[in-house]
Motif scaffolding. Sequence first.
Motif, PDB file in Angstrom:
ATOM      1  N   HIS A  62       5.243  83.621 -53.438  1.00  0.00           N
ATOM      2  CA  HIS A  62       5.615  84.256 -54.698  1.00  0.00           C
ATOM      3  C   HIS A  62       5.068  85.667 -54.754  1.00  0.00           C
ATOM      4  O   HIS A  62       4.093  86.013 -54.085  1.00  0.00           O
ATOM      5  CB  HIS A  62       5.123  83.441 -55.897  1.00  0.00           C
ATOM      6  CG  HIS A  62       3.627  83.359 -56.000  1.00  0.00           C
ATOM      7  ND1 HIS A  62       2.875  82.452 -55.299  1.00  0.00           N
ATOM      8  CD2 HIS A  62       2.748  84.080 -56.746  1.00  0.00           C
ATOM      9  CE1 HIS A  62       1.596  82.599 -55.595  1.00  0.00           C
ATOM     10  NE2 HIS A  62       1.491  83.586 -56.473  1.00  0.00           N
TER      11      HIS A  62
ATOM     12  N   GLU B 142      13.128  92.121 -58.282  1.00  0.00           N
ATOM     13  CA  GLU B 142      13.385  90.815 -57.658  1.00  0.00           C
ATOM     14  C   GLU B 142      13.955  90.981 -56.252  1.00  0.00           C
ATOM     15  O   GLU B 142      13.584  90.233 -55.329  1.00  0.00           O
ATOM     16  CB  GLU B 142      14.336  90.012 -58.539  1.00  0.00           C
ATOM     17  CG  GLU B 142      13.721  89.552 -59.850  1.00  0.00           C
ATOM     18  CD  GLU B 142      14.759  89.045 -60.837  1.00  0.00           C
ATOM     19  OE1 GLU B 142      15.940  88.870 -60.422  1.00  0.00           O
ATOM     20  OE2 GLU B 142      14.415  88.827 -62.009  1.00  0.00           O
TER      21      GLU B 142
ATOM     22  N   ARG C  58       9.606  83.179 -55.733  1.00  0.00           N
ATOM     23  CA  ARG C  58       9.361  83.118 -57.167  1.00  0.00           C
ATOM     24  C   ARG C  58       8.709  84.411 -57.614  1.00  0.00           C
ATOM     25  O   ARG C  58       7.880  84.978 -56.896  1.00  0.00           O
ATOM     26  CB  ARG C  58       8.465  81.927 -57.518  1.00  0.00           C
ATOM     27  CG  ARG C  58       8.270  81.705 -59.017  1.00  0.00           C
ATOM     28  CD  ARG C  58       7.611  80.359 -59.303  1.00  0.00           C
ATOM     29  NE  ARG C  58       6.236  80.318 -58.814  1.00  0.00           N
ATOM     30  CZ  ARG C  58       5.179  80.014 -59.579  1.00  0.00           C
ATOM     31  NH1 ARG C  58       5.352  79.735 -60.853  1.00  0.00           N
ATOM     32  NH2 ARG C  58       3.980  79.979 -59.069  1.00  0.00           N
TER      33      ARG C  58
ATOM     34  N   GLU D 265      13.049  87.036 -71.310  1.00  0.00           N
ATOM     35  CA  GLU D 265      13.527  85.658 -71.319  1.00  0.00           C
ATOM     36  C   GLU D 265      15.045  85.587 -71.128  1.00  0.00           C
ATOM     37  O   GLU D 265      15.564  84.640 -70.514  1.00  0.00           O
ATOM     38  CB  GLU D 265      13.113  84.985 -72.627  1.00  0.00           C
ATOM     39  CG  GLU D 265      11.605  84.747 -72.718  1.00  0.00           C
ATOM     40  CD  GLU D 265      11.136  84.414 -74.122  1.00  0.00           C
ATOM     41  OE1 GLU D 265      12.010  84.168 -75.000  1.00  0.00           O
ATOM     42  OE2 GLU D 265       9.906  84.405 -74.349  1.00  0.00           O
TER      43      GLU D 265
ATOM     44  N   GLY E 133      16.306  85.005 -67.592  1.00  0.00           N
ATOM     45  CA  GLY E 133      16.037  83.757 -66.898  1.00  0.00           C
ATOM     46  C   GLY E 133      14.567  83.450 -66.687  1.00  0.00           C
ATOM     47  O   GLY E 133      14.241  82.488 -65.987  1.00  0.00           O
ATOM     48  N   TYR E 134      13.677  84.249 -67.278  1.00  0.00           N
ATOM     49  CA  TYR E 134      12.244  84.011 -67.129  1.00  0.00           C
ATOM     50  C   TYR E 134      11.763  83.017 -68.187  1.00  0.00           C
ATOM     51  O   TYR E 134      12.201  83.050 -69.337  1.00  0.00           O
ATOM     52  CB  TYR E 134      11.466  85.321 -67.252  1.00  0.00           C
ATOM     53  CG  TYR E 134      11.547  86.150 -65.999  1.00  0.00           C
ATOM     54  CD1 TYR E 134      10.558  86.078 -65.014  1.00  0.00           C
ATOM     55  CD2 TYR E 134      12.639  86.998 -65.771  1.00  0.00           C
ATOM     56  CE1 TYR E 134      10.650  86.821 -63.852  1.00  0.00           C
ATOM     57  CE2 TYR E 134      12.739  87.744 -64.609  1.00  0.00           C
ATOM     58  CZ  TYR E 134      11.745  87.651 -63.649  1.00  0.00           C
ATOM     59  OH  TYR E 134      11.838  88.374 -62.494  1.00  0.00           O
ATOM     60  N   ALA E 135      10.877  82.128 -67.766  1.00  0.00           N
ATOM     61  CA  ALA E 135      10.313  81.117 -68.656  1.00  0.00           C
ATOM     62  C   ALA E 135       8.798  81.211 -68.623  1.00  0.00           C
ATOM     63  O   ALA E 135       8.207  81.798 -67.710  1.00  0.00           O
ATOM     64  CB  ALA E 135      10.768  79.727 -68.228  1.00  0.00           C
TER      65      ALA E 135
ATOM     66  N   TYR F 165       5.119  84.993 -67.360  1.00  0.00           N
ATOM     67  CA  TYR F 165       6.451  84.425 -67.100  1.00  0.00           C
ATOM     68  C   TYR F 165       6.641  84.148 -65.611  1.00  0.00           C
ATOM     69  O   TYR F 165       5.987  84.759 -64.755  1.00  0.00           O
ATOM     70  CB  TYR F 165       7.527  85.404 -67.561  1.00  0.00           C
ATOM     71  CG  TYR F 165       7.625  85.595 -69.047  1.00  0.00           C
ATOM     72  CD1 TYR F 165       8.397  84.746 -69.833  1.00  0.00           C
ATOM     73  CD2 TYR F 165       6.956  86.639 -69.685  1.00  0.00           C
ATOM     74  CE1 TYR F 165       8.505  84.930 -71.202  1.00  0.00           C
ATOM     75  CE2 TYR F 165       7.058  86.832 -71.060  1.00  0.00           C
ATOM     76  CZ  TYR F 165       7.830  85.973 -71.811  1.00  0.00           C
ATOM     77  OH  TYR F 165       7.938  86.163 -73.177  1.00  0.00           O
ATOM     78  N   HIS F 166       7.583  83.251 -65.332  1.00  0.00           N
ATOM     79  CA  HIS F 166       7.972  83.046 -63.946  1.00  0.00           C
ATOM     80  C   HIS F 166       9.472  82.769 -63.869  1.00  0.00           C
ATOM     81  O   HIS F 166      10.104  82.372 -64.847  1.00  0.00           O
ATOM     82  CB  HIS F 166       7.175  81.898 -63.302  1.00  0.00           C
ATOM     83  CG  HIS F 166       7.542  80.536 -63.814  1.00  0.00           C
ATOM     84  ND1 HIS F 166       7.857  79.486 -62.988  1.00  0.00           N
ATOM     85  CD2 HIS F 166       7.627  80.049 -65.079  1.00  0.00           C
ATOM     86  CE1 HIS F 166       8.136  78.419 -63.706  1.00  0.00           C
ATOM     87  NE2 HIS F 166       7.982  78.729 -64.989  1.00  0.00           N
ATOM     88  N   LYS F 167      10.015  82.971 -62.648  1.00  0.00           N
ATOM     89  CA  LYS F 167      11.438  82.750 -62.413  1.00  0.00           C
ATOM     90  C   LYS F 167      11.650  82.490 -60.931  1.00  0.00           C
ATOM     91  O   LYS F 167      11.125  83.227 -60.091  1.00  0.00           O
ATOM     92  CB  LYS F 167      12.226  83.993 -62.835  1.00  0.00           C
ATOM     93  CG  LYS F 167      13.730  83.921 -62.553  1.00  0.00           C
ATOM     94  CD  LYS F 167      14.401  85.238 -62.928  1.00  0.00           C
ATOM     95  CE  LYS F 167      15.871  85.255 -62.564  1.00  0.00           C
ATOM     96  NZ  LYS F 167      16.527  86.535 -62.918  1.00  0.00           N
TER      97      LYS F 167
END
Length: 378
Positions: A88, A111, A121, A161, A164-166, A373-375
Amino acid sequence: MMPLQIVPVVTPAELDRFIALSDRINAGDPNYVPPLRMERREALSPKKNPFFAHADVQLWLAIRDGRDVGRISAQIDHMAPPSPDGPHGHFGLICAEDDAAVFAALFETAESWLKARGCRRALGPFNLSINEEVGLLIDGFDTPPMVMMGHDPAYAGSRIEALGYAKAKDVFAYTSSFEHDLPEPVTRRVKRGPPPGLVLRPLDMHRYDAEVDALTDILNDAWSDNWGFTPVTEAETRQLAIALKPVIDPRLTWFAEIDGDVAGFVVFLPNVNAAIADLKGRLLPFGWARLLWRLKVRRVKSIRVPLMGVKRRHARTQKGIMAPFHLVHIARSQARALGYRHCEMSWILEDNTAMRGILDALGARIYKTYRIYHKPLA
């Protein structure tokens, strides 16, 4: 609408624009504190910041019609712990106008850079390391940030968010007033004095380098079980210690020795942000004089506890359990006598139940929340 360009930061002039952008984006926020630009240049310089010795870093600017409208960083810390989800990388230093297209272009660029280097990630924001400013402010916009803490526009979370980040983790900042004594159960315990074998002593400025080394050893041991823990190198703590030496007060930094072992510490750091808020990020020509006068003579009224820890082998012993309470009590008493009125204790992981239990017992309360956050990167 004019086309949007995302350009890598290469030249010193571009770095200056990268740093200055946050001041313009946040110009209408009365609680935003412009960071010192000299400090930001050093933090983002591979020659000055030891973080770059074990990390790959890239910065970008978003430009539309010749005007900077956003920025972001991507970094891979080679000392970060492995993840079960695979390699990551991190993003950070995100700041942009309230424009979905700008956020989307910045994150797509970061990204792509991470994916090209094998990352599966993205995690952040980290500015630049997990041991520095972490998380995006999602609650507590109504007060200024303390020294070495971030402040973000309220719209930034929803923009991230939407891409697509949670949530990966939340971290908290606690506040505590010095206007009242510590809660009675804590006061009663600390007034009995430290148990035999637990000795408290202030920072010895004559042995400053050795004290910094001891602090690093304790920090890396005490925090090693925390989520996302990445060791702090001696070079990193040394650099931070040099930067903070002009504002470190030995009456506000204390060590705990348990049976002769230097086993714990607490650092109370004057809230430099309260002294630089109106300097517009500049120390020249008169900013240094104003800063030092405000810190040494007039004194700011707020203080932050950025670091505290007890070595793991002592943490569950009676002496280790009592050490944080005695450390906070004695440093807090000194701070109160020096005129400080309230403090922030930060940052604290949401699942760090041991530390959160200590802060609850001390009567502190959460007043700011930052989100990491992560994605997944397909």
